[in-house]
Design an enzyme around this catalytic site. Structure first.
Site, PDB file in Angstrom:
ATOM      1  CG  ASP A  57      25.039 -21.133 -26.476  1.00 19.01           C
ATOM      2  OD1 ASP A  57      24.632 -20.138 -25.928  1.00 19.01           O
ATOM      3  OD2 ASP A  57      24.565 -22.426 -25.797  1.00 19.01           O
ATOM      4  CG  ASP A 105      28.737 -23.263 -17.581  1.00 20.12           C
ATOM      5  OD1 ASP A 105      27.638 -23.346 -18.189  1.00 20.12           O
ATOM      6  OD2 ASP A 105      29.315 -22.268 -17.348  1.00 20.12           O
ATOM      7  CD  GLU A 190      21.005 -15.733 -17.466  1.00 18.86           C
ATOM      8  OE1 GLU A 190      20.257 -16.735 -17.359  1.00 18.86           O
ATOM      9  OE2 GLU A 190      21.471 -15.060 -16.657  1.00 18.86           O
ATOM     10  CG  HIS A 303      14.105 -17.425  -7.671  1.00 21.70           C
ATOM     11  ND1 HIS A 303      14.376 -18.176  -6.434  1.00 21.70           N
ATOM     12  CD2 HIS A 303      14.701 -18.097  -8.690  1.00 21.70           C
ATOM     13  CE1 HIS A 303      15.484 -19.097  -6.693  1.00 21.70           C
ATOM     14  NE2 HIS A 303      15.553 -19.173  -8.252  1.00 21.70           N
ATOM     15  CB  THR A 345      15.749 -18.500 -16.720  1.00 20.08           C
ATOM     16  OG1 THR A 345      15.702 -17.403 -15.833  1.00 20.08           O
ATOM     17  CG2 THR A 345      16.564 -18.248 -18.083  1.00 20.08           C
ATOM     18  CD  GLU A 386      16.558 -20.371 -21.354  1.00 19.14           C
ATOM     19  OE1 GLU A 386      18.115 -20.419 -20.757  1.00 19.14           O
ATOM     20  OE2 GLU A 386      16.791 -20.147 -22.691  1.00 19.14           O
ATOM     21  CG  ASN A 387      14.338 -26.040 -18.172  1.00 17.79           C
ATOM     22  OD1 ASN A 387      14.404 -25.789 -19.544  1.00 17.79           O
ATOM     23  ND2 ASN A 387      15.119 -27.159 -18.079  1.00 17.79           N
ATOM     24  CB  ALA A 388      16.656 -21.708 -13.969  1.00 18.75           C
ATOM     25  CG  LEU A 389      18.131 -25.043 -11.356  1.00 20.89           C
ATOM     26  CD1 LEU A 389      17.528 -25.229 -10.186  1.00 20.89           C
ATOM     27  CD2 LEU A 389      19.650 -24.659 -11.431  1.00 20.89           C
ATOM     28  NE  ARG A 422      22.979 -27.187 -21.767  1.00 19.36           N
ATOM     29  CZ  ARG A 422      23.080 -25.898 -22.095  1.00 19.36           C
ATOM     30  NH1 ARG A 422      23.178 -26.126 -23.559  1.00 19.36           N
ATOM     31  NH2 ARG A 422      23.221 -24.953 -21.693  1.00 19.36           N
TER      32      ARG A 422
END
Length: 471
Positions: A57, A105, A190, A303, A345, A386-389, A422
């Site tokens: 970022d 975060d 997003e 979702h 995601t 990408e994965n959300a979690l 990450r």
């Protein structure tokens, strides 16, 4: 984007590039690279298992922190040099949002100080809910064309920032190190409204709230209502519940509710059109700033309540996607106009798991992923994910692989890249990293059986004695 699967194919098995997101706080508020030696060691480990690159970022709140058009790229210069030395690729996010307060975060990076100063006297620059609560995560799209930021519009501010980045890092574009620019278009980077903010008390699986009550968006709504000849429609829904409502508790989202009335369809069309128009405006300028570079846009995977008629959580986020309408095709068409890639995601989530953990949410991440990915493939734009979690288990990785290379798709459509969320101490734990290494091999098209035996820790030279992978 990095070399696509069409260009790198091993015996009919597509090669999907794998990137890893860097920690949120890799650059501090003084725009200095934190722990360069430690990061270098971790990147060497990622390189050793053939990870293609990393994502980082570029925070607006760090780079243009103190004064308009005064940019400090120092820490990013050092970081990019390290990445280049290791011959890795870079996905760079233009992060025009606040960091802090959302899932995952672990640092706080606010919007630039000079912007928050403007917000103290004009809080309508922020998204606002029905009760008048302001959300300082990002700027309202209502000021995209309003000169309220010391003589500039929000879109002009974004363009100036992107142009400065392009000039500053010209050599990294020229030598191909920067393979993709992801343009932040809303909260968490997003393209969505900040409809489900934990700061305002939202908890999963609440439907969230509409975020259109700043004076600029209300002016836009009034204009749209008058154009339709129904000036009394210049209001948000009065019966849409609150952040943690369920659809059936509201008059707007319940089955047969007002969302499907003449007014409801008008309001949702306007609300979702504001979202698409914002993406359209910013991407037009991103293409000017980054001509010749792949541009990407991130969509969130909302979702929950997908198995209801109204899809309430998607509606409040700006995705007009009830059962009788495809809400993602207009977004895909807008991305196609700018030849932008879609980054989506939640590809690791399984519907069965969601039903076991939160049966009341009527979630269907697999159905949502399939709908969104196909909306993008139908207009022939690159689709990444990408994965959300956080994901460390084989079940999650196998679900990602299933979405990356779907066997059930007759057209052979696949993801063009995957970015792992990450880099962290948990990823570097020995067992987790072995699973990740196996996943990278499979994404790259290598045959790896479930009984695959890894080299011993001693022989591989990758594993330390403290449970962490060592350089």
């Amino acid at each position: 984007m990095a070399q696509s699967f069409q260009e790198r194919d091993f015996g009919g098995t597509p090669y999907v590039p794998v990137y890893v997101m860097l920690p949120l706080g890799v650059i501090n508020m003084n725009c200095e690279l934190v722990d360069p030696e430690g990061l270098l060691n971790q990147l060497r480990i990622l390189k050793s298992v053939n990870v293609d690159g990393v994502m980082v970022d570029c925070w607006w709140g760090i780079v243009e922190a103190h004064a308009p058009q005064v940019y400090n790229w120092g820490g990013y210069n050092r970081l990019f040099q390290i990445v280049r030395e290791l011959n890795l690729k870079l996905q760079v996010v233009m992060s025009f949002h606040e960091c802090g307060g959302n899932i995952g975060d672990d640092v706080h990076i606010p919007l630039p100080w000079w912007v928050t100063e403007i917000g103290r006297s004009n809080s309508d620059i922020y998204f606002t809910d029905r009760e008048g609560r302001r959300n300082s995560e990002c700027l309202s799209w209502g000021i995209d064309k309003e000169r309220v930021l010391k003589g500039r519009t929000a879109v002009e501010v974004y363009f100036d920032y992107m142009r400065s980045f392009r000039v500053e890092f010209d050599e990294f574009f020229e030598d191909g190190i920067i393979s993709e620019i992801e343009v932040g278009l809303g909260p968490c980077g997003e393209l969505r409204y900040p409809s489900y903010s934990a700061k305002h008390g939202w908890r999963y699986p609440g439907i969230g709230e509409f975020q259109c009550y700043d004076k600029y968006l209300m002016k836009s709504l009034t204009k749209a209502a008058e154009a339709r000849g129904h000036s009394f429609w210049s209001r948000g829904p009065a019966n849409a519940g609150s952040y943690n409502s369920t659809p059936h508790e509201t008059g707007f989202f319940c089955d047969g509710g007002e969302y499907d009335s003449y007014y409801g369809r008008f309001f949702l069309n306007w609300y979702s059109r504001v979202l698409v128009d914002h993406g359209d405006r910013v991407l037009a300028l991103a293409n000017l700033a980054f001509e010749g570079t792949c541009i990407a846009v991130k969509l969130s995977g909302i979702h929950w309540w997908y198995k209801t008629a109204s899809h309430a959580a998607e509606l409040t986020a700006g995705f007009y996607n009830p059962v009788n309408r495809d809400g993602y095709s207009p977004i895909a068409a807008m991305l196609k106009k700018h030849e932008a890639a879609l980054n989506f995601t939640c590809v690791e989530l399984r519907t069965l798991d969601q039903h076991e953990d939160f049966p009341e949410a009527l979630a269907d991440p697999e159905g949502l992923v399939w709908q969104v990915l196909n909306a993008a493939w139908d207009v022939c734009i690159p689709v990444a994910s990408e994965n959300a979690l956080p994901c460390h288990d084989r079940e999650g990785y196998n679900k990602i692989l299933e979405n990356a290379k779907p066997l059930k798709d007759p057209d052979g459509r696949h993801l063009s890249a995957f970015t792992y969320l990450r880099l962290s101490p948990a990823l570097m734990e020995r067992h987790n990293f072995r699973e990740f290494e196996r996943f990278v091999k499979r994404m790259h098209g290598e045959a790896v059986s479930d009984l695959h035996v890894y080299p011993s820790e001693k022989d591989s030279g990758l594993h330390g004695t403290d449970g962490q992978v060592a350089a």
